[in-house]
Design a protein around this motif. Sequence first.
Motif, PDB file in Angstrom:
ATOM      1  N   ILE A 198      -6.785  74.819  29.090  1.00 32.78           N
ATOM      2  CA  ILE A 198      -7.740  73.802  29.525  1.00 32.78           C
ATOM      3  C   ILE A 198      -8.300  74.223  30.886  1.00 32.78           C
ATOM      4  O   ILE A 198      -7.533  74.535  31.807  1.00 32.78           O
ATOM      5  CB  ILE A 198      -7.063  72.415  29.634  1.00 32.78           C
ATOM      6  N   GLN A 199      -9.613  74.240  30.993  1.00 34.24           N
ATOM      7  CA  GLN A 199     -10.239  74.693  32.236  1.00 34.24           C
ATOM      8  C   GLN A 199      -9.944  73.752  33.408  1.00 34.24           C
ATOM      9  O   GLN A 199      -9.806  74.192  34.547  1.00 34.24           O
ATOM     10  CB  GLN A 199     -11.755  74.821  32.038  1.00 34.24           C
ATOM     11  N   ARG A 200      -9.844  72.469  33.117  1.00 37.02           N
ATOM     12  CA  ARG A 200      -9.532  71.540  34.200  1.00 37.02           C
ATOM     13  C   ARG A 200      -8.053  71.677  34.548  1.00 37.02           C
ATOM     14  O   ARG A 200      -7.183  71.303  33.776  1.00 37.02           O
ATOM     15  CB  ARG A 200      -9.848  70.105  33.781  1.00 37.02           C
ATOM     16  N   ASN A 201      -7.781  72.238  35.711  1.00 33.92           N
ATOM     17  CA  ASN A 201      -6.409  72.531  36.114  1.00 33.92           C
ATOM     18  C   ASN A 201      -6.031  71.640  37.297  1.00 33.92           C
ATOM     19  O   ASN A 201      -6.612  71.751  38.370  1.00 33.92           O
ATOM     20  CB  ASN A 201      -6.292  74.007  36.505  1.00 33.92           C
TER      21      ASN A 201
ATOM     22  N   GLU B  21      -6.763  62.796  27.832  1.00 31.05           N
ATOM     23  CA  GLU B  21      -5.781  63.176  26.821  1.00 31.05           C
ATOM     24  C   GLU B  21      -4.936  64.374  27.249  1.00 31.05           C
ATOM     25  O   GLU B  21      -3.739  64.417  26.986  1.00 31.05           O
ATOM     26  CB  GLU B  21      -6.498  63.512  25.508  1.00 31.05           C
ATOM     27  N   THR B  22      -5.552  65.347  27.920  1.00 30.27           N
ATOM     28  CA  THR B  22      -4.845  66.595  28.203  1.00 30.27           C
ATOM     29  C   THR B  22      -4.036  66.577  29.499  1.00 30.27           C
ATOM     30  O   THR B  22      -3.310  67.528  29.777  1.00 30.27           O
ATOM     31  CB  THR B  22      -5.844  67.771  28.270  1.00 30.27           C
TER      32      THR B  22
ATOM     33  N   TYR C 203      -2.882  72.713  26.714  1.00 34.50           N
ATOM     34  CA  TYR C 203      -2.638  71.529  25.901  1.00 34.50           C
ATOM     35  C   TYR C 203      -2.179  72.011  24.533  1.00 34.50           C
ATOM     36  O   TYR C 203      -2.850  72.846  23.902  1.00 34.50           O
ATOM     37  CB  TYR C 203      -3.902  70.683  25.761  1.00 34.50           C
ATOM     38  N   ASN C 204      -1.006  71.549  24.113  1.00 37.39           N
ATOM     39  CA  ASN C 204      -0.474  71.981  22.827  1.00 37.39           C
ATOM     40  C   ASN C 204      -1.200  71.300  21.676  1.00 37.39           C
ATOM     41  O   ASN C 204      -1.166  70.074  21.549  1.00 37.39           O
ATOM     42  CB  ASN C 204       1.030  71.674  22.727  1.00 37.39           C
ATOM     43  N   VAL C 205      -1.842  72.109  20.859  1.00 35.73           N
ATOM     44  CA  VAL C 205      -2.473  71.618  19.629  1.00 35.73           C
ATOM     45  C   VAL C 205      -1.588  72.098  18.492  1.00 35.73           C
ATOM     46  O   VAL C 205      -1.647  73.258  18.090  1.00 35.73           O
ATOM     47  CB  VAL C 205      -3.904  72.169  19.477  1.00 35.73           C
ATOM     48  N   GLY C 206      -0.720  71.204  17.989  1.00 31.93           N
ATOM     49  CA  GLY C 206       0.287  71.632  17.016  1.00 31.93           C
ATOM     50  C   GLY C 206       1.223  72.623  17.674  1.00 31.93           C
ATOM     51  O   GLY C 206       1.797  72.358  18.726  1.00 31.93           O
ATOM     52  N   GLN C 207       1.364  73.809  17.081  1.00 35.12           N
ATOM     53  CA  GLN C 207       2.232  74.847  17.628  1.00 35.12           C
ATOM     54  C   GLN C 207       1.463  75.867  18.457  1.00 35.12           C
ATOM     55  O   GLN C 207       1.999  76.914  18.820  1.00 35.12           O
ATOM     56  CB  GLN C 207       2.950  75.570  16.474  1.00 35.12           C
TER      57      GLN C 207
ATOM     58  N   ASP D 200       0.910  68.039  27.462  1.00 29.84           N
ATOM     59  CA  ASP D 200       0.319  68.563  28.694  1.00 29.84           C
ATOM     60  C   ASP D 200       1.271  69.645  29.211  1.00 29.84           C
ATOM     61  O   ASP D 200       2.461  69.391  29.414  1.00 29.84           O
ATOM     62  CB  ASP D 200       0.179  67.401  29.679  1.00 29.84           C
ATOM     63  N   VAL D 201       0.766  70.863  29.415  1.00 29.49           N
ATOM     64  CA  VAL D 201       1.628  71.997  29.763  1.00 29.49           C
ATOM     65  C   VAL D 201       1.107  72.711  31.010  1.00 29.49           C
ATOM     66  O   VAL D 201      -0.081  73.013  31.118  1.00 29.49           O
ATOM     67  CB  VAL D 201       1.715  73.014  28.603  1.00 29.49           C
ATOM     68  N   MET D 202       2.022  72.978  31.931  1.00 33.65           N
ATOM     69  CA  MET D 202       1.720  73.804  33.102  1.00 33.65           C
ATOM     70  C   MET D 202       2.510  75.104  32.961  1.00 33.65           C
ATOM     71  O   MET D 202       3.725  75.071  32.759  1.00 33.65           O
ATOM     72  CB  MET D 202       2.103  73.099  34.392  1.00 33.65           C
ATOM     73  N   ALA D 203       1.809  76.238  33.061  1.00 31.60           N
ATOM     74  CA  ALA D 203       2.460  77.534  32.877  1.00 31.60           C
ATOM     75  C   ALA D 203       2.151  78.465  34.035  1.00 31.60           C
ATOM     76  O   ALA D 203       1.039  78.461  34.580  1.00 31.60           O
ATOM     77  CB  ALA D 203       2.008  78.178  31.571  1.00 31.60           C
ATOM     78  N   CYS D 204       3.138  79.261  34.412  1.00 33.36           N
ATOM     79  CA  CYS D 204       2.981  80.297  35.428  1.00 33.36           C
ATOM     80  C   CYS D 204       2.984  81.626  34.693  1.00 33.36           C
ATOM     81  O   CYS D 204       3.980  81.977  34.047  1.00 33.36           O
ATOM     82  CB  CYS D 204       4.115  80.237  36.438  1.00 33.36           C
ATOM     83  N   VAL D 205       1.875  82.349  34.770  1.00 32.04           N
ATOM     84  CA  VAL D 205       1.666  83.529  33.935  1.00 32.04           C
ATOM     85  C   VAL D 205       1.555  84.786  34.799  1.00 32.04           C
ATOM     86  O   VAL D 205       0.749  84.843  35.733  1.00 32.04           O
ATOM     87  CB  VAL D 205       0.391  83.372  33.083  1.00 32.04           C
TER      88      VAL D 205
END
Length: 230
Positions: free
Chosen positions: A122-125, A153-154, A113-117, A95-100
């Motif tokens: 994810i739209q649900r924020n 899961e995410t 959400y990290n899928v492998g590398q 589960d990842v939170m990013a400031c862009v």
Amino acid sequence: FLFLVFYFIMIYSDYTGYPFPTAPPVDPFAKIRVDDCGKTKGCFRYGKPGCNAETCDYFLSYRRIGADVEFELSADTDGWVAVGFSSDKKMGGDDVMACVHDDNGRVRIQHFYNVGQWAKEIQRNPARDEEGVFENNRVTCRFKRPVYVPREETIVDLHLSWYYLFAWGPAIQGSITRHDIDSPPVSERVVSIYKYEDIFMPSAAYQTFSSPFCLLLIVALTFYLLMGTP
């Protein structure tokens, strides 16, 4: 009659002079306080020893506020800065939170959400009370997300302990790209939001000079120079 004409002229002048109420001032982004680290919030600092939220390569803080956790992130980048919550120390299934930082100069908080590398948005924020700024070639942000969330899961429950993954890197047209360093730092152990610590992690340059081998080499060279050559 002249008095009434004068009265209406005055009202009309006032109206045309101030046709709309003035907008309330926008609060500037409050700087991240590092004095509270280890006291009223937990902090992670990565970079030069003694660095703060404005000078570390990467900075993260967290603190509980009611049913939420407030996060503050900052990194030496013009693209993005993120924190991942993982069951291990590896990227994948996180589960990842990013400031862009986008092309319009705004800093947006996104959920991935990290899928492998690969990071999938994810739209649900779960983020709320979002704010961010890009200044002095740094992306800095602050947001809250609930401690408890419906089982999904995410999105992880933050009342449980997780390894924290720290990453930052460039962005292209507001889309994140690969992180700046090959092996981004990871918390040494699982992190509990109920425990506030102030943890410093030296960046690669300072890890090299702080290794036992290098310290031994420095001591040997110092002894050699003090004793002089035969």
